[in-house]
Each structure stands twice: as structure tokens, then as C-alpha cells.
Design a protein around this motif. Structure first.
Motif, PDB file in Angstrom:
ATOM      1  N   MET A   1     -14.808 -11.831 -19.109  1.00 48.63           N
ATOM      2  CA  MET A   1     -14.745 -12.682 -17.909  1.00 48.63           C
ATOM      3  C   MET A   1     -14.972 -11.870 -16.651  1.00 48.63           C
ATOM      4  O   MET A   1     -15.679 -12.283 -15.765  1.00 48.63           O
ATOM      5  CB  MET A   1     -13.385 -13.411 -17.874  1.00 48.63           C
ATOM      6  N   GLU A   2     -14.342 -10.702 -16.598  1.00 46.98           N
ATOM      7  CA  GLU A   2     -14.469  -9.895 -15.388  1.00 46.98           C
ATOM      8  C   GLU A   2     -15.900  -9.412 -15.180  1.00 46.98           C
ATOM      9  O   GLU A   2     -16.364  -9.362 -14.043  1.00 46.98           O
ATOM     10  CB  GLU A   2     -13.505  -8.711 -15.436  1.00 46.98           C
ATOM     11  N   SER A   3     -16.604  -9.084 -16.263  1.00 44.32           N
ATOM     12  CA  SER A   3     -17.989  -8.638 -16.116  1.00 44.32           C
ATOM     13  C   SER A   3     -18.875  -9.779 -15.620  1.00 44.32           C
ATOM     14  O   SER A   3     -19.790  -9.564 -14.824  1.00 44.32           O
ATOM     15  CB  SER A   3     -18.524  -8.063 -17.428  1.00 44.32           C
ATOM     16  N   LYS A   4     -18.587 -10.997 -16.074  1.00 42.50           N
ATOM     17  CA  LYS A   4     -19.342 -12.176 -15.593  1.00 42.50           C
ATOM     18  C   LYS A   4     -19.062 -12.405 -14.107  1.00 42.50           C
ATOM     19  O   LYS A   4     -19.977 -12.688 -13.342  1.00 42.50           O
ATOM     20  CB  LYS A   4     -18.954 -13.411 -16.406  1.00 42.50           C
ATOM     21  N   LEU A   5     -17.807 -12.246 -13.708  1.00 41.65           N
ATOM     22  CA  LEU A   5     -17.432 -12.392 -12.302  1.00 41.65           C
ATOM     23  C   LEU A   5     -18.168 -11.366 -11.447  1.00 41.65           C
ATOM     24  O   LEU A   5     -18.737 -11.712 -10.406  1.00 41.65           O
ATOM     25  CB  LEU A   5     -15.924 -12.240 -12.126  1.00 41.65           C
ATOM     26  N   ILE A   6     -18.166 -10.135 -11.877  1.00 37.67           N
ATOM     27  CA  ILE A   6     -18.836  -9.067 -11.112  1.00 37.67           C
ATOM     28  C   ILE A   6     -20.331  -9.355 -11.025  1.00 37.67           C
ATOM     29  O   ILE A   6     -20.942  -9.180  -9.962  1.00 37.67           O
ATOM     30  CB  ILE A   6     -18.544  -7.690 -11.746  1.00 37.67           C
ATOM     31  N   GLU A   7     -20.899  -9.841 -12.100  1.00 38.77           N
ATOM     32  CA  GLU A   7     -22.325 -10.191 -12.092  1.00 38.77           C
ATOM     33  C   GLU A   7     -22.607 -11.334 -11.114  1.00 38.77           C
ATOM     34  O   GLU A   7     -23.565 -11.287 -10.345  1.00 38.77           O
ATOM     35  CB  GLU A   7     -22.773 -10.579 -13.504  1.00 38.77           C
ATOM     36  N   LEU A   8     -21.766 -12.372 -11.140  1.00 37.17           N
ATOM     37  CA  LEU A   8     -21.945 -13.499 -10.214  1.00 37.17           C
ATOM     38  C   LEU A   8     -21.842 -13.052  -8.766  1.00 37.17           C
ATOM     39  O   LEU A   8     -22.660 -13.434  -7.924  1.00 37.17           O
ATOM     40  CB  LEU A   8     -20.901 -14.595 -10.485  1.00 37.17           C
ATOM     41  N   VAL A   9     -20.837 -12.240  -8.465  1.00 36.96           N
ATOM     42  CA  VAL A   9     -20.650 -11.767  -7.091  1.00 36.96           C
ATOM     43  C   VAL A   9     -21.828 -10.905  -6.668  1.00 36.96           C
ATOM     44  O   VAL A   9     -22.350 -11.055  -5.553  1.00 36.96           O
ATOM     45  CB  VAL A   9     -19.318 -10.995  -6.935  1.00 36.96           C
ATOM     46  N   THR A  10     -22.279 -10.032  -7.550  1.00 39.42           N
ATOM     47  CA  THR A  10     -23.416  -9.164  -7.221  1.00 39.42           C
ATOM     48  C   THR A  10     -24.661  -9.993  -6.947  1.00 39.42           C
ATOM     49  O   THR A  10     -25.367  -9.755  -5.954  1.00 39.42           O
ATOM     50  CB  THR A  10     -23.684  -8.165  -8.371  1.00 39.42           C
ATOM     51  N   CYS A  11     -24.917 -10.981  -7.777  1.00 40.01           N
ATOM     52  CA  CYS A  11     -26.072 -11.853  -7.565  1.00 40.01           C
ATOM     53  C   CYS A  11     -25.928 -12.659  -6.278  1.00 40.01           C
ATOM     54  O   CYS A  11     -26.889 -12.817  -5.517  1.00 40.01           O
ATOM     55  CB  CYS A  11     -26.261 -12.790  -8.757  1.00 40.01           C
ATOM     56  N   ALA A  12     -24.720 -13.172  -6.022  1.00 42.76           N
ATOM     57  CA  ALA A  12     -24.476 -13.945  -4.806  1.00 42.76           C
ATOM     58  C   ALA A  12     -24.678 -13.075  -3.561  1.00 42.76           C
ATOM     59  O   ALA A  12     -25.238 -13.525  -2.558  1.00 42.76           O
ATOM     60  CB  ALA A  12     -23.070 -14.534  -4.818  1.00 42.76           C
ATOM     61  N   LYS A  13     -24.238 -11.831  -3.639  1.00 42.85           N
ATOM     62  CA  LYS A  13     -24.413 -10.903  -2.515  1.00 42.85           C
ATOM     63  C   LYS A  13     -25.895 -10.632  -2.247  1.00 42.85           C
ATOM     64  O   LYS A  13     -26.281 -10.350  -1.113  1.00 42.85           O
ATOM     65  CB  LYS A  13     -23.686  -9.591  -2.791  1.00 42.85           C
ATOM     66  N   ASN A  14     -26.707 -10.756  -3.294  1.00 43.07           N
ATOM     67  CA  ASN A  14     -28.149 -10.551  -3.154  1.00 43.07           C
ATOM     68  C   ASN A  14     -28.885 -11.833  -2.769  1.00 43.07           C
ATOM     69  O   ASN A  14     -30.105 -11.873  -2.799  1.00 43.07           O
ATOM     70  CB  ASN A  14     -28.733  -9.963  -4.441  1.00 43.07           C
ATOM     71  N   GLY A  15     -28.124 -12.893  -2.458  1.00 45.76           N
ATOM     72  CA  GLY A  15     -28.729 -14.125  -1.974  1.00 45.76           C
ATOM     73  C   GLY A  15     -28.978 -15.189  -3.021  1.00 45.76           C
ATOM     74  O   GLY A  15     -29.614 -16.197  -2.732  1.00 45.76           O
ATOM     75  N   ASN A  16     -28.480 -15.013  -4.223  1.00 46.99           N
ATOM     76  CA  ASN A  16     -28.670 -15.998  -5.285  1.00 46.99           C
ATOM     77  C   ASN A  16     -27.678 -17.146  -5.082  1.00 46.99           C
ATOM     78  O   ASN A  16     -26.488 -17.012  -5.360  1.00 46.99           O
ATOM     79  CB  ASN A  16     -28.469 -15.333  -6.653  1.00 46.99           C
ATOM     80  N   MET A  17     -28.189 -18.273  -4.616  1.00 44.99           N
ATOM     81  CA  MET A  17     -27.334 -19.423  -4.312  1.00 44.99           C
ATOM     82  C   MET A  17     -26.747 -20.054  -5.576  1.00 44.99           C
ATOM     83  O   MET A  17     -25.646 -20.587  -5.550  1.00 44.99           O
ATOM     84  CB  MET A  17     -28.120 -20.482  -3.529  1.00 44.99           C
ATOM     85  N   GLU A  18     -27.486 -19.976  -6.668  1.00 43.93           N
ATOM     86  CA  GLU A  18     -26.972 -20.530  -7.921  1.00 43.93           C
ATOM     87  C   GLU A  18     -25.738 -19.747  -8.382  1.00 43.93           C
ATOM     88  O   GLU A  18     -24.741 -20.339  -8.809  1.00 43.93           O
ATOM     89  CB  GLU A  18     -28.072 -20.463  -8.988  1.00 43.93           C
ATOM     90  N   ALA A  19     -25.791 -18.439  -8.247  1.00 46.03           N
ATOM     91  CA  ALA A  19     -24.649 -17.597  -8.612  1.00 46.03           C
ATOM     92  C   ALA A  19     -23.467 -17.874  -7.683  1.00 46.03           C
ATOM     93  O   ALA A  19     -22.321 -17.957  -8.137  1.00 46.03           O
ATOM     94  CB  ALA A  19     -25.033 -16.119  -8.551  1.00 46.03           C
ATOM     95  N   PHE A  20     -23.747 -18.045  -6.398  1.00 44.44           N
ATOM     96  CA  PHE A  20     -22.678 -18.349  -5.448  1.00 44.44           C
ATOM     97  C   PHE A  20     -22.034 -19.687  -5.795  1.00 44.44           C
ATOM     98  O   PHE A  20     -20.813 -19.808  -5.796  1.00 44.44           O
ATOM     99  CB  PHE A  20     -23.212 -18.363  -4.010  1.00 44.44           C
ATOM    100  N   SER A  21     -22.843 -20.691  -6.093  1.00 43.59           N
ATOM    101  CA  SER A  21     -22.322 -22.013  -6.459  1.00 43.59           C
ATOM    102  C   SER A  21     -21.453 -21.934  -7.710  1.00 43.59           C
ATOM    103  O   SER A  21     -20.389 -22.544  -7.773  1.00 43.59           O
ATOM    104  CB  SER A  21     -23.462 -22.994  -6.706  1.00 43.59           C
ATOM    105  N   GLU A  22     -21.914 -21.180  -8.695  1.00 46.54           N
ATOM    106  CA  GLU A  22     -21.138 -21.026  -9.936  1.00 46.54           C
ATOM    107  C   GLU A  22     -19.812 -20.324  -9.652  1.00 46.54           C
ATOM    108  O   GLU A  22     -18.771 -20.694 -10.204  1.00 46.54           O
ATOM    109  CB  GLU A  22     -21.950 -20.248 -10.965  1.00 46.54           C
ATOM    110  N   LEU A  23     -19.859 -19.331  -8.796  1.00 45.06           N
ATOM    111  CA  LEU A  23     -18.639 -18.610  -8.405  1.00 45.06           C
ATOM    112  C   LEU A  23     -17.642 -19.564  -7.753  1.00 45.06           C
ATOM    113  O   LEU A  23     -16.474 -19.610  -8.138  1.00 45.06           O
ATOM    114  CB  LEU A  23     -18.996 -17.475  -7.442  1.00 45.06           C
TER     115      LEU A  23
END
Length: 119
Positions: A1-23
């Protein structure tokens, strides 16, 4: 779970809106529950959560530790709840002051214009 969270945050920080929405959707129930505990109405809860999401989106790049994303979001939410509560309290106090001043001024005007002793 934590690795998925870190991946979502990293993608969101890079401007991925889908990752931000999922987060955000992953914490939606937590945000709602915390806002409701703060004593806000349904409409106010929706407004505060919306403001929280907007601020999180705007500031996601400032999040230094992705593993603390939930804590970070909750802190933003609590700050917004406090601001919302203070604004509402300030408005209520101003309305009460206005009502008191208005009624006092109105009574004074009526008394000054009506002289019952000289009728």
C-alpha cells in the motif's frame, strides 16, 4: 500500500491529474468524517473539502514526504475547517452587532421624531 501511495504522490507531483484524483478518492471518506466531526453543516463540509482539494492540488509539489500524504491532506482540511468556522463566527457577530445597532438607531430616530408630549 505504501509503495502505491508513494507512486501516486510522485505522479501527482509531476502533474498527473488521474493520480491526484485517485489519491484524493482514497482519502475521501476520512476527509468527510473529519470535517463532520468539526461541526460543519453538509453544505459547509462540501465547501471545505472542495477548498482542501484545490489547495492540495496547488501545493502538491511542496509535499516532501509522500508517505505523509494523508496527514498532509488532513492538516489542510483542519486548517480550512478552522478558517471556515472563524469566518462564520465573525459574520454572525457582525450580523448581531448590526441588528443591535440598527434597532437602537431606529428607536432613537423614532423617539427623536415623535414627541408625544406635544401632540
Amino acid at each position: 500500500m505504501e509503495s502505491k501511495l508513494i507512486e501516486l504522490v510522485t505522479c501527482a507531483k509531476n502533474g498527473n491529474m488521474e493520480a491526484f484524483s485517485e489519491l484524493i478518492m482514497g482519502y475521501e471518506q476520512d476527509l468527510y468524517r473529519i470535517a463532520s466531526i468539526r461541526g460543519l453543516s453538509e453544505n459547509d463540509i462540501d465547501d471545505v473539502i472542495q477548498i482542501t482539494i484545490e489547495k492540495a492540488l496547488k501545493n502538491i509539489k511542496k509535499l516532501r514526504h509522500p508517505e505523509f500524504a494523508k496527514t498532509w491532506l488532513i492538516k489542510i482540511l483542519i486548517n480550512n475547517c478552522n478558517k471556515f468556522y472563524q469566518r462564520r463566527k465573525y459574520k454572525e457577530e457582525n450580523v448581531e452587532d448590526f441588528e443591535n445597532q440598527t434597532s437602537e438607531k431606529f428607536c432613537e430616530e423614532i423617539h427623536s421624531k415623535l414627541d408625544f408630549y406635544n401632540l
